[in-house]
Design an enzyme around this catalytic site. Structure first.
Site, mmCIF file in Angstrom:
data_model
loop_
_atom_site.group_PDB
_atom_site.id
_atom_site.type_symbol
_atom_site.label_atom_id
_atom_site.label_comp_id
_atom_site.label_asym_id
_atom_site.label_seq_id
_atom_site.Cartn_x
_atom_site.Cartn_y
_atom_site.Cartn_z
ATOM 1 N N GLY A 34 0.836 -1.358 -0.016
ATOM 2 C CA GLY A 34 0.053 -0.102 -0.009
ATOM 3 C C GLY A 34 0.926 1.219 0.039
ATOM 4 C CB THR A 36 0.904 3.961 4.781
ATOM 5 O OG1 THR A 36 -0.247 4.351 4.549
ATOM 6 C CG2 THR A 36 1.597 4.420 5.960
ATOM 7 N N GLY A 90 0.179 -1.420 6.472
ATOM 8 C CA GLY A 90 -0.692 -0.335 6.482
ATOM 9 C C GLY A 90 -2.012 -1.021 6.951
ATOM 10 C CG ASP A 92 -7.744 -0.910 3.672
ATOM 11 O OD1 ASP A 92 -7.295 0.143 3.179
ATOM 12 O OD2 ASP A 92 -7.554 -2.117 3.485
ATOM 13 N N GLY A 104 -7.650 -3.452 1.234
ATOM 14 C CA GLY A 104 -8.195 -2.335 -0.023
ATOM 15 C C GLY A 104 -7.115 -2.219 -0.903
ATOM 16 C CD GLU A 111 -1.561 -6.544 2.981
ATOM 17 O OE1 GLU A 111 -1.123 -5.556 2.361
ATOM 18 O OE2 GLU A 111 -2.968 -6.486 3.299
HETATM 19 C C1 5RP Z 1 -3.238 -3.656 1.191
HETATM 20 C C2 5RP Z 1 -3.601 -3.196 2.454
HETATM 21 C C3 5RP Z 1 -2.943 -1.793 2.982
HETATM 22 O O1 5RP Z 1 -2.236 -1.843 3.754
HETATM 23 C C4 5RP Z 1 -4.103 -0.914 3.010
HETATM 24 O O2 5RP Z 1 -5.051 -0.687 1.851
HETATM 25 C C5 5RP Z 1 -3.673 0.506 3.125
HETATM 26 O O3 5RP Z 1 -3.317 1.004 1.953
HETATM 27 P P1 5RP Z 1 -2.714 2.648 2.293
HETATM 28 O O4 5RP Z 1 -1.645 2.742 2.913
HETATM 29 O O5 5RP Z 1 -2.381 2.834 0.529
HETATM 30 O O6 5RP Z 1 -3.825 3.399 2.641
HETATM 31 O O7 5RP Z 1 -4.261 -3.715 3.074
HETATM 32 O O8 5RP Z 1 -4.017 -5.027 0.759
#
Ligand code: 5RP
Length: 258
Positions: A34, A36, A90, A92, A104, A111
């Site tokens: 993601g 972050t 990261g 959501d 997300g 993960e």
């Molecule tokens: C990916 C994830 C991400 O960690 C999550 O969507 C957060 O992303 P971002 O840091 O872009 O907001 O779960 O599968």
């Protein structure tokens, strides 16, 4: 000159810098996915190079693996690494018990496998993702392409009896086509608004043949770092007093490109 950072990116950078401070030489790390997590990979690569740290890194997606390799981190598979010290990723949404919704970005299967193989999971996030109750963010559920319509019907049947505020299951599409995960699976996003009993819902969904994994991370995360645009990072660890650290965002000028 300091690179112009949006408020959102400044907060992500603050969280990433704080999480990377928790890394020690010789550690085996899980690298999340993601935007972050991408900041974290850049901060990690910068610190590892500057301090000559020996790190072993397991990425949670093709895209994170590519970034980590390009930035010179030592990337191996989970099979090669075995048990990990910490995964930094990261999220959501997170609630007061550090329960998460993830996926997300469509990488929640890898993960979760990587986080569950780690002694600790540190989530890097911003204040907007803190919720009293999970569910405002659509809950991703990864399913096999085989039998997908049957699996989706069974997911809807589970939702009919679940303690949620809304029941809307949609196949994730990208440019009008089904989104395909790194594992070749599909994702169904569940629009639930509020999940009253995350553990019960998770158990019921995982019992459906064809459901590979949900985006509920329950009892896995022990540390949350909340980054703020002014460089503050709130460090919340289970069983410890929260602390606030101040990060130097000017380091952005020295980071390798993302
Ligand atoms: C990916 C994830 C991400 O960690 C999550 O969507 C957060 O992303 P971002 O840091 O872009 O907001 O779960 O599968």
């Amino acid at each position: 000159m300091m690179q112009a950072l949006s408020a959102a990116d400044a907060g992500k950078l603050a969280a990433a810098l704080c999480a990377v401070e928790l890394v020690e030489d010789g550690m085996r790390l899980g690298l999340g996915t993601g935007s972050t997590a991408a900041w974290m990979v850049r901060c990690l690569a910068h610190r590892a190079k500057r301090e000559g740290m020996r790190l072993t890194c397991v990425p949670t997606s093709t895209r994170t693996g590519t970034l980590a390799r390009v930035l010179g981190l030592n990337v191996v598979t989970l099979e090669e690494a075995g048990q990990l010290d910490v995964t930094i990723d990261g999220a959501d949404e997170f609630d007061p018990q550090f329960r998460l919704i993830k996926g997300g970005g469509g990488a929640h299967l890898q993960e979760k496998i990587v986080a569950a193989a780690s002694d600790r999971m540190v989530v890097i996030t911003d204040p907007s993702k803190e919720v009293a109750q999970l569910g405002a963010f659509p809950l991703p559920v990864e399913i096999t392409p085989f039998g997908q319509s049957v699996t989706r019907a069974r997911i809807e049947a589970v939702l009919a009896g679940a303690a949620v505020a809304r029941r809307d299951a949609r196949l994730r599409l990208v440019d009008g086509k089904p989104f395909v995960t790194d594992e070749g699976n599909l994702t169904v996003d569940l629009f639930l608004d509020r999940i009253d009993a995350p553990e019960a819902l998770d158990t019921a969904l995982l019992a459906i043949p064809g459901v590979v994994e949900t985006g509920l991370f329950l009892g896995i995360c022990d540390t949350v770092v909340i980054g703020h645009p002014d460089g503050r990072a709130e460090l919340r660890r289970k069983g410890a007093e929260p602390e606030t650290r101040r990060m130097d965002l000017s380091v952005v000028a020295s980071l390798p490109a993302g």
